[in-house]
Design a protein around this motif. Structure first.
Motif, PDB file in Angstrom:
ATOM      1  N   ALA A  41      52.648 -10.218  36.761  1.00 22.16           N
ATOM      2  CA  ALA A  41      51.389  -9.480  36.954  1.00 22.16           C
ATOM      3  C   ALA A  41      50.611  -9.382  35.644  1.00 22.16           C
ATOM      4  O   ALA A  41      49.387  -9.562  35.628  1.00 22.16           O
ATOM      5  CB  ALA A  41      51.680  -8.083  37.511  1.00 22.16           C
ATOM      6  N   VAL A  42      51.309  -9.115  34.533  1.00 24.00           N
ATOM      7  CA  VAL A  42      50.652  -9.040  33.224  1.00 24.00           C
ATOM      8  C   VAL A  42      50.028 -10.382  32.878  1.00 24.00           C
ATOM      9  O   VAL A  42      48.862 -10.459  32.468  1.00 24.00           O
ATOM     10  CB  VAL A  42      51.648  -8.609  32.128  1.00 24.00           C
ATOM     11  N   PHE A  43      50.785 -11.454  33.051  1.00 25.17           N
ATOM     12  CA  PHE A  43      50.278 -12.785  32.708  1.00 25.17           C
ATOM     13  C   PHE A  43      49.065 -13.140  33.560  1.00 25.17           C
ATOM     14  O   PHE A  43      48.046 -13.601  33.046  1.00 25.17           O
ATOM     15  CB  PHE A  43      51.384 -13.835  32.854  1.00 25.17           C
ATOM     16  N   ARG A  44      49.147 -12.915  34.837  1.00 26.18           N
ATOM     17  CA  ARG A  44      48.012 -13.229  35.723  1.00 26.18           C
ATOM     18  C   ARG A  44      46.777 -12.411  35.353  1.00 26.18           C
ATOM     19  O   ARG A  44      45.661 -12.915  35.360  1.00 26.18           O
ATOM     20  CB  ARG A  44      48.400 -13.006  37.186  1.00 26.18           C
ATOM     21  N   HIS A  48      57.818  -6.055  28.188  1.00 21.65           N
ATOM     22  CA  HIS A  48      57.311  -7.220  28.915  1.00 21.65           C
ATOM     23  C   HIS A  48      56.373  -8.061  28.041  1.00 21.65           C
ATOM     24  O   HIS A  48      56.426  -9.296  28.069  1.00 21.65           O
ATOM     25  CB  HIS A  48      56.604  -6.783  30.199  1.00 21.65           C
ATOM     26  N   LEU A  49      55.529  -7.404  27.262  1.00 21.66           N
ATOM     27  CA  LEU A  49      54.622  -8.135  26.376  1.00 21.66           C
ATOM     28  C   LEU A  49      55.405  -8.925  25.325  1.00 21.66           C
ATOM     29  O   LEU A  49      55.053 -10.061  25.001  1.00 21.66           O
ATOM     30  CB  LEU A  49      53.644  -7.171  25.702  1.00 21.66           C
ATOM     31  N   ALA A  68      57.181 -13.973  23.153  1.00 21.68           N
ATOM     32  CA  ALA A  68      58.290 -14.787  22.635  1.00 21.68           C
ATOM     33  C   ALA A  68      58.394 -16.116  23.378  1.00 21.68           C
ATOM     34  O   ALA A  68      58.769 -17.136  22.786  1.00 21.68           O
ATOM     35  CB  ALA A  68      59.596 -14.019  22.744  1.00 21.68           C
ATOM     36  N   ALA A  69      58.025 -16.131  24.652  1.00 24.14           N
ATOM     37  CA  ALA A  69      58.066 -17.358  25.447  1.00 24.14           C
ATOM     38  C   ALA A  69      56.850 -18.245  25.178  1.00 24.14           C
ATOM     39  O   ALA A  69      56.752 -19.346  25.714  1.00 24.14           O
ATOM     40  CB  ALA A  69      58.142 -17.015  26.934  1.00 24.14           C
ATOM     41  N   GLY A  70      55.918 -17.767  24.358  1.00 22.72           N
ATOM     42  CA  GLY A  70      54.739 -18.557  24.013  1.00 22.72           C
ATOM     43  C   GLY A  70      53.612 -18.484  25.024  1.00 22.72           C
ATOM     44  O   GLY A  70      52.666 -19.261  24.955  1.00 22.72           O
ATOM     45  N   LEU A  71      53.696 -17.546  25.958  1.00 23.88           N
ATOM     46  CA  LEU A  71      52.675 -17.445  26.999  1.00 23.88           C
ATOM     47  C   LEU A  71      51.537 -16.491  26.662  1.00 23.88           C
ATOM     48  O   LEU A  71      50.485 -16.542  27.293  1.00 23.88           O
ATOM     49  CB  LEU A  71      53.326 -17.018  28.321  1.00 23.88           C
ATOM     50  N   LEU A  72      51.757 -15.621  25.679  1.00 24.64           N
ATOM     51  CA  LEU A  72      50.716 -14.681  25.253  1.00 24.64           C
ATOM     52  C   LEU A  72      50.497 -14.805  23.762  1.00 24.64           C
ATOM     53  O   LEU A  72      51.399 -15.185  23.018  1.00 24.64           O
ATOM     54  CB  LEU A  72      51.112 -13.234  25.553  1.00 24.64           C
ATOM     55  N   TYR A 117      46.467 -20.172  26.829  1.00 16.77           N
ATOM     56  CA  TYR A 117      46.077 -21.174  27.821  1.00 16.77           C
ATOM     57  C   TYR A 117      46.671 -22.547  27.536  1.00 16.77           C
ATOM     58  O   TYR A 117      47.042 -23.268  28.456  1.00 16.77           O
ATOM     59  CB  TYR A 117      44.555 -21.263  27.928  1.00 16.77           C
ATOM     60  N   ALA A 118      46.788 -22.923  26.280  1.00 13.60           N
ATOM     61  CA  ALA A 118      47.358 -24.226  25.951  1.00 13.60           C
ATOM     62  C   ALA A 118      48.810 -24.300  26.417  1.00 13.60           C
ATOM     63  O   ALA A 118      49.232 -25.308  27.011  1.00 13.60           O
ATOM     64  CB  ALA A 118      47.257 -24.498  24.449  1.00 13.60           C
TER      65      ALA A 118
END
Length: 102
Positions: free
Chosen positions: A20-23, A52-53, A58-62, A77-78
């Motif tokens: 939900a945070v990512f979306r 969660h953030l 750490a996963a490189g998504l944010l 986004y990349a």
């Protein structure tokens, strides 16, 4: 993208609150949102949101953007596009296919 990076990103997204945070941040655009605004929008406790953030970052998504006493987060986004490309690589045996059609 290396397989271990894809596993890390997919693992981070494999939680309802993190997804939900990512979306939300993908929808927010490149300017992102403050942690407080994310917590308010998704009705998440600040302590849980912080966890969660950190996982998504750490996963490189944010991406994390400190702004004085606040921190703004935005979707990477990349990295998102690399993950999507990794998942779709070599689909349909390398031939043109109808991705997105039902």
């Amino acid at each position: 993208m290396q397989p271990h990076q894809a596993v890390s990103a997919l693992s981070a997204l494999a939680h309802e609150a993190r997804l939900a945070v990512f979306r939300l941040l993908v929808q927010a655009g490149p300017e992102g949102m403050s942690a407080g605004a994310i917590a308010d929008q998704l009705a998440l406790a600040p302590s849980g949101l912080t966890f969660h953030l950190k996982e998504l970052t750490a996963a490189g998504l944010l991406m994390r953007h400190p702004e004085g006493r606040q921190v703004r987060y935005s979707a990477a986004y990349a990295s998102m596009n690399e993950l999507i490309a990794y998942l779709a690589a070599n689909c349909c045996r390398g031939e043109a296919c109808a991705l997105g059609s039902t």
